[in-house]
Design an enzyme around this catalytic site. Structure first.
Site, short mmCIF file in Angstrom:
data_model
loop_
_atom_site.label_atom_id
_atom_site.label_comp_id
_atom_site.label_asym_id
_atom_site.label_seq_id
_atom_site.Cartn_x
_atom_site.Cartn_y
_atom_site.Cartn_z
N SER A 169 0.87 -1.15 0.00
CA SER A 169 -0.16 -0.22 -0.04
C SER A 169 0.77 1.28 -0.06
O SER A 169 1.94 1.22 0.59
CB SER A 169 -0.91 -0.06 1.36
OG SER A 169 -1.72 1.26 1.29
N TYR A 180 -1.56 0.04 10.46
CA TYR A 180 -1.82 -0.49 8.85
C TYR A 180 -0.46 0.21 8.21
O TYR A 180 0.34 -0.54 7.35
CB TYR A 180 -2.86 0.27 8.37
CG TYR A 180 -2.98 -0.18 6.73
CD1 TYR A 180 -3.27 -1.50 6.54
CD2 TYR A 180 -3.05 0.47 5.72
CE1 TYR A 180 -3.43 -2.20 5.28
CE2 TYR A 180 -3.29 0.26 4.29
CZ TYR A 180 -3.46 -1.07 4.17
OH TYR A 180 -3.79 -1.49 3.03
#
Length: 271
Positions: free
Chosen positions: A142, A155
């Protein structure tokens, strides 16, 4: 993609994983798909079989070593050794929660799913890939792994780590025929993210992309035409052909620790 390709896709019950499996299957790969929701996983498999794709399923959690071993073994038994691993399973346990307000168990879940799971699957397929002198490990990362994002620290930390894992695998397998990439799949709203959007915690314009874009890039990497970019962190908006043509004069983005001396990059750790 040739018919002798065997792809293992984790997290195939989510939007991105389903799209990746569909694209790879359409290009002729035999598939082992995994996920935690048996009913959804069988639904995805049924759709693929309807389209003529050879597919097997393995229900389980990517953080369970027994599940990982079983999935890889069943793929081998059904189709032969895995030639492409797509580490897609992962995600955020909570969105919009600061470190101060965070739940340690949620943090652990995020780190295990996004880092330990890809490690386990990579470790499981690497021996056969190295023996065959071919293989591709593609890990869905990501853009979050490249910056600090308040409210998403778990995250961010997990995706930074898994991008490093991919880069390290590429360094350790250089010259063997085995390559590794990490990929930003675009702004695709997962279930937790969609919930955060619905609650007004996250603006919806941050997630404008369809999962099929990531699926196409994964398939292009799996085809083997861009192996010189092994180790790179890629983005779905990258032009792979241009990056490959420009290599090595203009290498793609590869994460580096800025204070590590250049001569230490891609060398075995000796303390």
């Amino acid at each position: 993609m040739s018919d002798n390709q065997v792809a293992l896709v984790t997290g195939a019950t989510g939007a991105i994983g389903r799209a990746i499996a569909t694209e790879l299957g359409a290009r002729g790969a035999a598939l082992m798909i995994t996920g935690r929701r048996p009913d959804v996983l069988e639904g995805v498999a049924g759709e693929l079989r309807y389209r003529g794709v050879r597919v097997k399923t393995a229900v389980g959690d990517v953080t369970d070593p027994a599940h990982v071993s079983d999935a890889v073994a069943r793929a081998m038994e059904a189709f032969g050794p895995v030639t492409t691993l797509v580490n897609n399973a992962g995600g955020a346990s909570a969105v919009g929660v600061s470190v101060a307000d965070s739940d340690p168990l949620a943090w652990r879940e995020t780190l295990l799913g996004n880092v330990y799971g890809p490690y386990l699957f990579s470790r499981a397929v690497l021996p056969a890939m190295l023996a065959a002198k071919r293989g591709r490990i593609i890990t869905v990362a990501s853009r979050a792994g490249t910056a600090a994002i308040p409210g998403a620290a778990d995250y961010v930390v997990a995706k930074t780590a898994v991008m490093r894992l991919s880069e390290n695998i590429a360094a350790e397998t250089r010259g063997t025929g085995v390559v590794a990439f990490s990929l930003h799949p675009g702004g695709v709203a997962s279930r937790p993210v969609q919930e955060a959007i619905d609650e007004g915690k996250v603006p919806p314009e941050r997630f404008p992309d369809a999962p099929e874009a990531a699926a196409r890039m994964v398939a292009e990497l799996a085809d083997g035409h861009h192996d010189v970019l092994s180790g790179a962190y890629l983005d779905i908006h990258d032009d792979l052909a241009a990056l490959t043509a420009a290599w090595p004069s203009e290498p793609s983005r590869v994460l580096r620790v800025v204070d590590l001396p250049a001569e230490r990059h891609a060398r075995p750790f000796t303390g």
